[in-house]
Design a protein around this motif. Structure first.
Motif, PDB file in Angstrom:
ATOM      1  N   VAL A 199     -16.018  -8.907  14.834  1.00  0.00           N
ATOM      2  CA  VAL A 199     -15.583  -8.815  13.430  1.00  0.00           C
ATOM      3  C   VAL A 199     -14.576  -7.674  13.295  1.00  0.00           C
ATOM      4  O   VAL A 199     -14.842  -6.564  13.735  1.00  0.00           O
ATOM      5  CB  VAL A 199     -16.774  -8.535  12.475  1.00  0.00           C
ATOM      6  CG1 VAL A 199     -16.262  -8.253  11.066  1.00  0.00           C
ATOM      7  CG2 VAL A 199     -17.719  -9.713  12.434  1.00  0.00           C
ATOM      8  N   VAL A 200     -13.423  -7.987  12.707  1.00  0.00           N
ATOM      9  CA  VAL A 200     -12.461  -6.935  12.353  1.00  0.00           C
ATOM     10  C   VAL A 200     -12.202  -7.086  10.856  1.00  0.00           C
ATOM     11  O   VAL A 200     -11.614  -8.069  10.426  1.00  0.00           O
ATOM     12  CB  VAL A 200     -11.142  -7.069  13.144  1.00  0.00           C
ATOM     13  CG1 VAL A 200     -10.119  -6.056  12.659  1.00  0.00           C
ATOM     14  CG2 VAL A 200     -11.387  -6.875  14.640  1.00  0.00           C
ATOM     15  N   ASP A 201     -12.688  -6.132  10.075  1.00  0.00           N
ATOM     16  CA  ASP A 201     -12.448  -6.218   8.635  1.00  0.00           C
ATOM     17  C   ASP A 201     -11.206  -5.410   8.264  1.00  0.00           C
ATOM     18  O   ASP A 201     -10.531  -4.849   9.142  1.00  0.00           O
ATOM     19  CB  ASP A 201     -13.687  -5.789   7.839  1.00  0.00           C
ATOM     20  CG  ASP A 201     -14.102  -4.351   8.106  1.00  0.00           C
ATOM     21  OD1 ASP A 201     -13.298  -3.589   8.672  1.00  0.00           O
ATOM     22  OD2 ASP A 201     -15.228  -3.986   7.736  1.00  0.00           O
ATOM     23  N   SER A 202     -10.883  -5.369   6.978  1.00  0.00           N
ATOM     24  CA  SER A 202      -9.611  -4.747   6.584  1.00  0.00           C
ATOM     25  C   SER A 202      -9.608  -3.239   6.854  1.00  0.00           C
ATOM     26  O   SER A 202      -8.570  -2.665   7.157  1.00  0.00           O
ATOM     27  CB  SER A 202      -9.304  -5.028   5.112  1.00  0.00           C
ATOM     28  OG  SER A 202     -10.304  -4.503   4.275  1.00  0.00           O
ATOM     29  N   TYR A 203     -10.772  -2.602   6.787  1.00  0.00           N
ATOM     30  CA  TYR A 203     -10.839  -1.174   7.097  1.00  0.00           C
ATOM     31  C   TYR A 203     -10.520  -0.944   8.572  1.00  0.00           C
ATOM     32  O   TYR A 203      -9.715  -0.073   8.928  1.00  0.00           O
ATOM     33  CB  TYR A 203     -12.231  -0.624   6.752  1.00  0.00           C
ATOM     34  CG  TYR A 203     -12.468   0.774   7.272  1.00  0.00           C
ATOM     35  CD1 TYR A 203     -11.780   1.856   6.731  1.00  0.00           C
ATOM     36  CD2 TYR A 203     -13.365   1.011   8.309  1.00  0.00           C
ATOM     37  CE1 TYR A 203     -11.989   3.139   7.217  1.00  0.00           C
ATOM     38  CE2 TYR A 203     -13.578   2.290   8.794  1.00  0.00           C
ATOM     39  CZ  TYR A 203     -12.886   3.349   8.245  1.00  0.00           C
ATOM     40  OH  TYR A 203     -13.086   4.613   8.724  1.00  0.00           O
ATOM     41  N   ARG A 240      -6.930  -1.400   9.267  1.00  0.00           N
ATOM     42  CA  ARG A 240      -6.138  -0.252   8.831  1.00  0.00           C
ATOM     43  C   ARG A 240      -6.231   0.876   9.858  1.00  0.00           C
ATOM     44  O   ARG A 240      -5.227   1.520  10.172  1.00  0.00           O
ATOM     45  CB  ARG A 240      -6.615   0.256   7.464  1.00  0.00           C
ATOM     46  CG  ARG A 240      -5.673   1.286   6.900  1.00  0.00           C
ATOM     47  CD  ARG A 240      -6.049   1.714   5.509  1.00  0.00           C
ATOM     48  NE  ARG A 240      -6.921   2.880   5.553  1.00  0.00           N
ATOM     49  CZ  ARG A 240      -7.209   3.622   4.497  1.00  0.00           C
ATOM     50  NH1 ARG A 240      -6.733   3.300   3.314  1.00  0.00           N
ATOM     51  NH2 ARG A 240      -7.989   4.655   4.592  1.00  0.00           N
ATOM     52  N   THR A 249      -9.349 -15.350  11.394  1.00  0.00           N
ATOM     53  CA  THR A 249      -9.921 -14.781  10.162  1.00  0.00           C
ATOM     54  C   THR A 249      -8.969 -13.766   9.540  1.00  0.00           C
ATOM     55  O   THR A 249      -8.757 -13.747   8.319  1.00  0.00           O
ATOM     56  CB  THR A 249     -11.296 -14.132  10.475  1.00  0.00           C
ATOM     57  OG1 THR A 249     -12.160 -15.146  10.974  1.00  0.00           O
ATOM     58  CG2 THR A 249     -11.928 -13.520   9.242  1.00  0.00           C
ATOM     59  N   MET A 288      -7.114 -13.977   5.858  1.00  0.00           N
ATOM     60  CA  MET A 288      -7.268 -12.912   4.861  1.00  0.00           C
ATOM     61  C   MET A 288      -5.928 -12.324   4.438  1.00  0.00           C
ATOM     62  O   MET A 288      -5.871 -11.524   3.509  1.00  0.00           O
ATOM     63  CB  MET A 288      -8.138 -11.786   5.418  1.00  0.00           C
ATOM     64  CG  MET A 288      -9.582 -12.166   5.578  1.00  0.00           C
ATOM     65  SD  MET A 288     -10.536 -10.763   6.166  1.00  0.00           S
ATOM     66  CE  MET A 288     -10.692  -9.815   4.665  1.00  0.00           C
ATOM     67  N   GLY A 289      -4.882 -12.715   5.134  1.00  0.00           N
ATOM     68  CA  GLY A 289      -3.561 -12.184   4.810  1.00  0.00           C
ATOM     69  C   GLY A 289      -3.311 -10.822   5.432  1.00  0.00           C
ATOM     70  O   GLY A 289      -2.468 -10.059   4.957  1.00  0.00           O
ATOM     71  N   ILE A 290      -4.053 -10.509   6.487  1.00  0.00           N
ATOM     72  CA  ILE A 290      -3.879  -9.215   7.152  1.00  0.00           C
ATOM     73  C   ILE A 290      -3.036  -9.404   8.413  1.00  0.00           C
ATOM     74  O   ILE A 290      -3.389 -10.200   9.284  1.00  0.00           O
ATOM     75  CB  ILE A 290      -5.250  -8.610   7.543  1.00  0.00           C
ATOM     76  CG1 ILE A 290      -6.056  -8.300   6.285  1.00  0.00           C
ATOM     77  CG2 ILE A 290      -5.071  -7.360   8.401  1.00  0.00           C
ATOM     78  CD1 ILE A 290      -7.480  -7.871   6.544  1.00  0.00           C
TER      79      ILE A 290
END
Lengths: 137, 130
Positions: B57-61, B64, B92, B96-98
């Motif tokens: 999992v790589v989330d937006s935090y 960043r 993913t 998410m647009g990242i």
């Protein structure tokens, strides 16, 4: 038919890691593929982080819903907090919007909406915020 | 009992960070601190490889932080490459647009090492050889 699978409290970053693992376990058990699993865990991680950062914590309820007629199954994640709420939920859903204590890229809410099959944000300033996400299995 | 920390491994003139499992804030901050300390303390390092092949999992935090690490490495004259990103994680992030703009990627650590070597030799790090 609706069944509550799990109700968990989040009030520190360790809880987020634990809940992520728990959600992954549930996804595997319910037969979700790798992409779906990653979408669900990532979306929940984003919302839980917001809950922790902006409201100091909250709770997540995980439900399994099966339609009686078609047998289609979904997992629903309801994340609720009693924080300060969001003044302008519509604006908060815009990609790039960041709250005052945001640690991310401003993609948490909009990104989670993109990942889920249904997304609902309800927020009352001064009372709290509830995010509901549905993922079809 | 303390939390298990992520090691920063020195391989010749490269720093390799084998990121694993669930990346919480504390682990990420620890990696960031270790990397900046090593990069600023020893100018012979030519780059950093963040290996995320064991990260699911790589989330937006986290995204960043990857960007910040890359920027920090650049500021002290190094380069940063993300290796081994899983297809489901990449997919993913895209949904998410990242975008990890400015952070070159490679399929494997071996290919990331080659990119760093090529960059040292004057080849662009964002070349075709992924």
């Amino acid at each position: 038919m609706e069944k509550i699978i799990e109700e968990l409290v989040v009030d520190n970053s360790d809880h987020i890691s634990e809940i992520r693992s728990r959600i992954r376990e549930i996804c595997v058990r319910e037969g979700a593929g790798a992409v779906k699993q990653t979408k669900m865990v990532t979306a929940c991680a984003e919302i839980l982080r917001n809950t922790l950062n902006f409201a100091g914590g909250g709770e997540i309820k995980i439900k399994k819903v099966t339609k009686n007629d078609s047998g289609e199954t979904s997992l629903i994640f309801v994340v609720r907090d009693k924080g300060p709420g969001i003044d302008d939920p519509e604006k908060a859903m815009q990609p790039g919007w960041s709250g005052p204590r945001s640690k991310g890229l401003g993609k948490g809410l909009s990104g989670s909406k993109n990942l889920s099959d249904e997304f609902e944000l309800e927020s009352v300033p001064g009372e709290g915020t509830t995010v509901t996400m549905r993922f079809n299995l | 009992m303390g939390k298990e920390q992520i090691p920063v491994i020195t391989y010749e003139d490269v720093l390799l960070v084998p990121l694993q499992g669930s990346l919480d804030d504390e682990k990420i901050q620890s990696v960031k601190d270790q990397l900046l300390e090593k990069l600023s303390g020893d100018k012979s390092f030519c780059g950093v490889i963040l290996d995320v092949s064991a990260v699911n999992v790589v989330d937006s935090y986290t995204a960043r932080v990857f960007g910040e690490l890359s920027q920090s490495a650049k500021m002290v004259g190094g380069r940063c490459i993300l290796s081994g990103i899983r297809p489901e994680v990449a997919y993913t992030l895209v949904e998410m647009g990242i975008s990890l703009t400015g952070l070159p990627t490679a399929l494997t650590v071996k290919k990331a090492l080659k990119k760093l070597r090529d960059a040292e030799a004057g080849e662009p790090v964002n070349g075709k050889n992924n």
